[in-house]
Design a protein around this motif. Structure first.
Motif, mmCIF file in Angstrom:
data_model
loop_
_atom_site.group_PDB
_atom_site.id
_atom_site.type_symbol
_atom_site.label_atom_id
_atom_site.label_comp_id
_atom_site.label_asym_id
_atom_site.label_seq_id
_atom_site.Cartn_x
_atom_site.Cartn_y
_atom_site.Cartn_z
ATOM 1 N N GLU A 123 0.868 -1.171 0.000
ATOM 2 C CA GLU A 123 0.000 0.000 0.000
ATOM 3 C C GLU A 123 0.903 1.217 0.000
ATOM 4 O O GLU A 123 1.792 1.338 0.837
ATOM 5 N N SER A 124 0.696 2.107 -0.945
ATOM 6 C CA SER A 124 1.457 3.348 -1.028
ATOM 7 C C SER A 124 0.476 4.503 -0.863
ATOM 8 O O SER A 124 -0.547 4.561 -1.548
ATOM 9 N N ARG A 125 0.800 5.416 0.062
ATOM 10 C CA ARG A 125 -0.061 6.583 0.274
ATOM 11 C C ARG A 125 0.732 7.847 0.021
ATOM 12 O O ARG A 125 1.853 8.000 0.499
ATOM 13 N N ARG A 126 0.114 8.756 -0.717
ATOM 14 C CA ARG A 126 0.756 10.011 -1.060
ATOM 15 C C ARG A 126 0.404 11.060 -0.010
ATOM 16 O O ARG A 126 -0.750 11.219 0.366
ATOM 17 N N HIS A 127 1.428 11.781 0.463
ATOM 18 C CA HIS A 127 1.254 12.859 1.433
ATOM 19 C C HIS A 127 1.879 14.133 0.890
ATOM 20 O O HIS A 127 2.959 14.096 0.297
ATOM 21 N N PHE B 299 5.412 15.986 -2.962
ATOM 22 C CA PHE B 299 4.768 14.843 -2.333
ATOM 23 C C PHE B 299 5.806 13.846 -1.837
ATOM 24 O O PHE B 299 6.891 13.750 -2.378
ATOM 25 N N VAL B 300 5.436 13.112 -0.798
ATOM 26 C CA VAL B 300 6.226 11.971 -0.345
ATOM 27 C C VAL B 300 5.281 10.774 -0.323
ATOM 28 O O VAL B 300 4.063 10.932 -0.223
ATOM 29 N N TYR B 301 5.841 9.602 -0.450
ATOM 30 C CA TYR B 301 5.046 8.385 -0.461
ATOM 31 C C TYR B 301 5.424 7.520 0.728
ATOM 32 O O TYR B 301 6.585 7.230 0.952
ATOM 33 N N GLU B 302 4.416 7.145 1.486
ATOM 34 C CA GLU B 302 4.595 6.232 2.616
ATOM 35 C C GLU B 302 4.101 4.875 2.145
ATOM 36 O O GLU B 302 3.021 4.773 1.567
ATOM 37 N N LYS B 303 4.892 3.836 2.356
ATOM 38 C CA LYS B 303 4.439 2.526 1.894
ATOM 39 C C LYS B 303 4.520 1.485 3.001
ATOM 40 O O LYS B 303 5.355 1.562 3.890
ATOM 41 N N HIS B 304 3.607 0.551 2.908
ATOM 42 C CA HIS B 304 3.542 -0.584 3.815
ATOM 43 C C HIS B 304 3.483 -1.839 2.962
ATOM 44 O O HIS B 304 2.723 -1.910 2.000
ATOM 45 N N LYS B 305 4.282 -2.805 3.329
ATOM 46 C CA LYS B 305 4.385 -4.017 2.517
ATOM 47 C C LYS B 305 4.066 -5.243 3.356
ATOM 48 O O LYS B 305 4.433 -5.337 4.519
ATOM 49 N N MET B 306 3.397 -6.198 2.692
ATOM 50 C CA MET B 306 3.042 -7.456 3.329
ATOM 51 C C MET B 306 3.470 -8.586 2.400
ATOM 52 O O MET B 306 3.309 -8.491 1.182
ATOM 53 N N PHE B 307 4.016 -9.630 2.963
ATOM 54 C CA PHE B 307 4.439 -10.802 2.185
ATOM 55 C C PHE B 307 3.433 -11.918 2.436
ATOM 56 O O PHE B 307 3.111 -12.226 3.581
#
Length: 105
Positions: free
Chosen positions: A39-43, A49-57
């Protein structure tokens, strides 16, 4: 093993407003397969802008249980908690959000 050492076999991007979801199928050196869900969220930041990402395997031995749990949760929301909502009304064209190409390497 570094992320860049793993071969990516398939990628699907889903844009959803300020969020983008990536579903990537990858293989290990021993030809085992797994999925990464990002999941990538733009702030907004002062200079752009910066992108915060969360990753799941998600590993192959968990595929069926994961899909079953996800389907149960989504169906519960749709049928029990929000039965009057037309969820298809949330489907939007990707071009609505611009044509920026986001890629994770």
């Amino acid at each position: 093993m570094e992320e860049r050492d793993r071969e990516e076999l398939f990628s699907k991007r889903i844009r959803a407003g300020k969020r983008t979801y990536f579903f990537d199928v990858k293989s290990t050196r021993s030809q085992d397969y797994y999925i990464t869900i990002t999941e990538s969220r733009r702030h907004q930041k002062e200079d752009g802008f910066v992108y915060e990402k969360h990753k799941m395997f998600l590993y192959k031995e968990d595929f069926d249980k994961f899909i079953e749990g996800l389907n149960e949760a989504v169906n519960h929301v749709k049928t029990e908690l929000m039965p009057d909502v037309d969820f298809s009304s949330f489907n939007r064209d990707e071009d609505e959000f611009g044509n920026s190409e986001l890629k994770w390497e």
